[in-house]
Design a protein around this motif. Structure first.
Motif, PDB file in Angstrom:
ATOM      1  N   LEU A 217       0.827  -1.216   0.012  1.00 30.52           N
ATOM      2  CA  LEU A 217       0.087  -0.016   0.177  1.00 30.52           C
ATOM      3  C   LEU A 217       0.698   1.013   0.127  1.00 30.52           C
ATOM      4  CD1 LEU A 217      -2.591  -0.912   2.568  1.00 30.52           C
ATOM      5  CD2 LEU A 217      -2.888  -1.054   0.075  1.00 30.52           C
TER       6      LEU A 217
ATOM      7  N   PRO B  54       1.172   4.733   1.412  1.00 30.60           N
ATOM      8  CA  PRO B  54       0.660   5.657   2.298  1.00 30.60           C
ATOM      9  C   PRO B  54       0.398   7.181   1.763  1.00 30.60           C
ATOM     10  CG  PRO B  54       2.802   5.018   2.918  1.00 30.60           C
ATOM     11  CD  PRO B  54       2.470   4.245   1.720  1.00 30.60           C
ATOM     12  N   ASP B  55      -0.508   7.863   2.486  1.00 33.00           N
ATOM     13  CA  ASP B  55      -0.728   9.217   1.879  1.00 33.00           C
ATOM     14  C   ASP B  55       0.541  10.090   2.322  1.00 33.00           C
ATOM     15  OD1 ASP B  55      -1.672  11.600   1.267  1.00 33.00           O
ATOM     16  OD2 ASP B  55      -3.419  11.562   2.168  1.00 33.00           O
TER      17      ASP B  55
ATOM     18  N   GLN C  91      -0.557  13.085   4.568  1.00 27.44           N
ATOM     19  CA  GLN C  91      -0.906  12.898   5.944  1.00 27.44           C
ATOM     20  C   GLN C  91       0.331  12.873   6.744  1.00 27.44           C
ATOM     21  OE1 GLN C  91      -3.352   9.299   6.770  1.00 27.44           O
ATOM     22  NE2 GLN C  91      -4.331  10.431   8.538  1.00 27.44           N
TER      23      GLN C  91
ATOM     24  N   ARG D   3      -8.864   8.162  12.522  1.00 24.85           N
ATOM     25  CA  ARG D   3      -8.446   9.251  11.346  1.00 24.85           C
ATOM     26  C   ARG D   3      -7.463   8.616  10.335  1.00 24.85           C
ATOM     27  NH1 ARG D   3      -7.229  12.792  15.552  1.00 24.85           N
ATOM     28  NH2 ARG D   3      -5.153  12.720  15.183  1.00 24.85           N
ATOM     29  N   LEU D   4      -6.803   7.237  10.735  1.00 24.10           N
ATOM     30  CA  LEU D   4      -6.039   6.509  10.128  1.00 24.10           C
ATOM     31  C   LEU D   4      -6.385   5.536   9.101  1.00 24.10           C
ATOM     32  CD1 LEU D   4      -3.555   6.002  12.947  1.00 24.10           C
ATOM     33  CD2 LEU D   4      -3.034   7.791  11.087  1.00 24.10           C
ATOM     34  N   ASP D   5      -5.728   4.988   8.132  1.00 28.45           N
ATOM     35  CA  ASP D   5      -5.964   4.221   6.992  1.00 28.45           C
ATOM     36  C   ASP D   5      -6.155   2.794   7.993  1.00 28.45           C
ATOM     37  OD1 ASP D   5      -6.448   2.370   5.074  1.00 28.45           O
ATOM     38  OD2 ASP D   5      -4.589   3.101   3.919  1.00 28.45           O
ATOM     39  N   PRO D   6      -7.434   2.086   7.953  1.00 28.71           N
ATOM     40  CA  PRO D   6      -7.461   0.957   8.513  1.00 28.71           C
ATOM     41  C   PRO D   6      -6.713  -0.334   7.982  1.00 28.71           C
ATOM     42  CG  PRO D   6      -9.522   1.406   7.403  1.00 28.71           C
ATOM     43  CD  PRO D   6      -8.769   2.839   7.315  1.00 28.71           C
ATOM     44  N   ARG D   7      -6.513  -0.140   6.892  1.00 24.99           N
ATOM     45  CA  ARG D   7      -5.558  -1.149   6.083  1.00 24.99           C
ATOM     46  C   ARG D   7      -4.096  -1.106   6.570  1.00 24.99           C
ATOM     47  NH1 ARG D   7      -6.035   0.521  -0.044  1.00 24.99           N
ATOM     48  NH2 ARG D   7      -5.461   2.359   1.037  1.00 24.99           N
ATOM     49  N   LEU D   8      -3.776  -0.126   7.217  1.00 26.25           N
ATOM     50  CA  LEU D   8      -2.460  -0.043   7.662  1.00 26.25           C
ATOM     51  C   LEU D   8      -2.413  -0.215   9.261  1.00 26.25           C
ATOM     52  CD1 LEU D   8      -0.772   2.775   5.636  1.00 26.25           C
ATOM     53  CD2 LEU D   8      -0.192   0.119   5.496  1.00 26.25           C
TER      54      LEU D   8
ATOM     55  N   THR E  42      -3.827  -0.953  13.202  1.00 26.18           N
ATOM     56  CA  THR E  42      -4.818  -1.698  13.618  1.00 26.18           C
ATOM     57  C   THR E  42      -4.196  -1.976  15.175  1.00 26.18           C
ATOM     58  OG1 THR E  42      -6.026  -3.857  13.721  1.00 26.18           O
ATOM     59  CG2 THR E  42      -3.652  -3.939  13.093  1.00 26.18           C
TER      60      THR E  42
ATOM     61  N   ASN F 266       1.386  -0.141  12.865  1.00 25.23           N
ATOM     62  CA  ASN F 266       1.327   0.094  11.268  1.00 25.23           C
ATOM     63  C   ASN F 266       1.867  -1.475  10.822  1.00 25.23           C
ATOM     64  OD1 ASN F 266       1.832   0.483   8.571  1.00 25.23           O
ATOM     65  ND2 ASN F 266       3.277   2.591   9.075  1.00 25.23           N
TER      66      ASN F 266
END
Length: 271
Positions: free
Chosen positions: A154, A156-157, A160, A209-214, A216, A225
């Motif tokens: 993935l 990451p943005d 962000q 606020r964070l990407d749940p794919r990255l 948890t 991460n």
């Protein structure tokens, strides 16, 4: 697994009853076929209770030393009881009224065989449970490995970023560089590249606020991460030890272990 164990238990019981009934029939010609079957069935019915006890203890304590200790602790009470019941059954079918002395003698004669059978039932139960536990652990590790591999692909943005306080200065850290967050009261500790700083926030709000794919939860008070996880090692209690890219080690508790897989859509049962 439970169905397989149930079928094996039923098969073992029926096969044992038939074999023992055949032996009793040959040894006592005056005993009818029906009586010999009933005799064998009554003699080995207590072992269904032992199998149930073993299953219940393993289900409660797992296949480790605690279950072994509990089953060993109840053995001095269970073994003599079964031997006494078997002795009384023998006396009934042999038409021996007998007295307490004969019953005691027959009970003592039964003890070695009963002890051997008890040990065998417990050993088989523990072995089956351990095999199942090991297989499930391998499945979970395999599922997590796939999820980690996908997380690393993935992008990451890069826009962000999080403003982190490091002493008297503040640094803008790309979210993709952060390895994990840890709750610390009204603050969150941010860890990246072997460094750490603070932000005034809650872990719950940060997670939203964070990407749940990255990112948890690995614990009630930590957020990791997945793309920064280097290695995974299963622990004896069912937890995981994660080695991060920086070399830091984090533990994922059993409570969050399966929750991580479910969140990633990598439940072993659904693979």
């Amino acid at each position: 697994m439970a169905a397989a164990v149930g079928l094996f238990t039923a098969y073992s019981y029926v096969a044992t009853v038939l074999a023992v009934a055949w032996y009793l029939r040959r040894g006592s010609a005056e005993v009818s076929v029906g009586a010999s079957l009933l005799w064998a069935a009554l003699s080995y019915t207590p072992w269904l209770g032992v199998a149930g006890l073993t299953w219940a203890v393993i289900r409660r304590f797992g296949a480790g030393w605690r279950a072994t200790g509990v089953l060993a602790a109840v053995m001095p009470g269970v073994v003599p009881l079964i031997a006494a019941l078997n002795a009384r059954t023998d006396m009934g079918f042999l038409n021996h009224a007998g007295d307490g002395g004969e019953w005691a003698a027959r009970t003592i004669d039964r003890l070695p065989v009963v002890l051997l059978l008890y040990t065998a039932v417990v050993a088989v139960g523990l072995a089956a449970a351990y095999w199942r536990s090991a297989r499930e652990a391998r499945d979970r590790i395999a599922a997590l490995t796939v999820a980690l591999s996908q997380a690393r692909t993935l992008e990451p943005d890069q826009n962000q970023r999080i403003l982190v306080s490091t002493g008297r200065t503040r640094s803008s850290i790309p979210v993709g560089d952060i390895e994990w967050f840890a709750s610390a009261g009204n603050y969150v500790v941010v860890n990246w590249d072997g460094k750490e700083g603070l932000i005034r926030d809650t872990l719950q709000a940060l997670e939203a606020r964070l990407d749940p794919r990255l990112f948890t939860r690995s614990h009630r008070s930590s957020l990791i991460n997945l793309a920064r996880v280097g290695q995974v090692q299963p622990l004896s209690d069912g937890a995981w030890r994660l080695t991060m890219a920086s070399g830091a080690e984090l533990v994922v508790s059993r409570t969050y272990r399966d929750a991580v897989l479910e969140k990633l859509g990598r439940s072993p049962q659904g693979r």
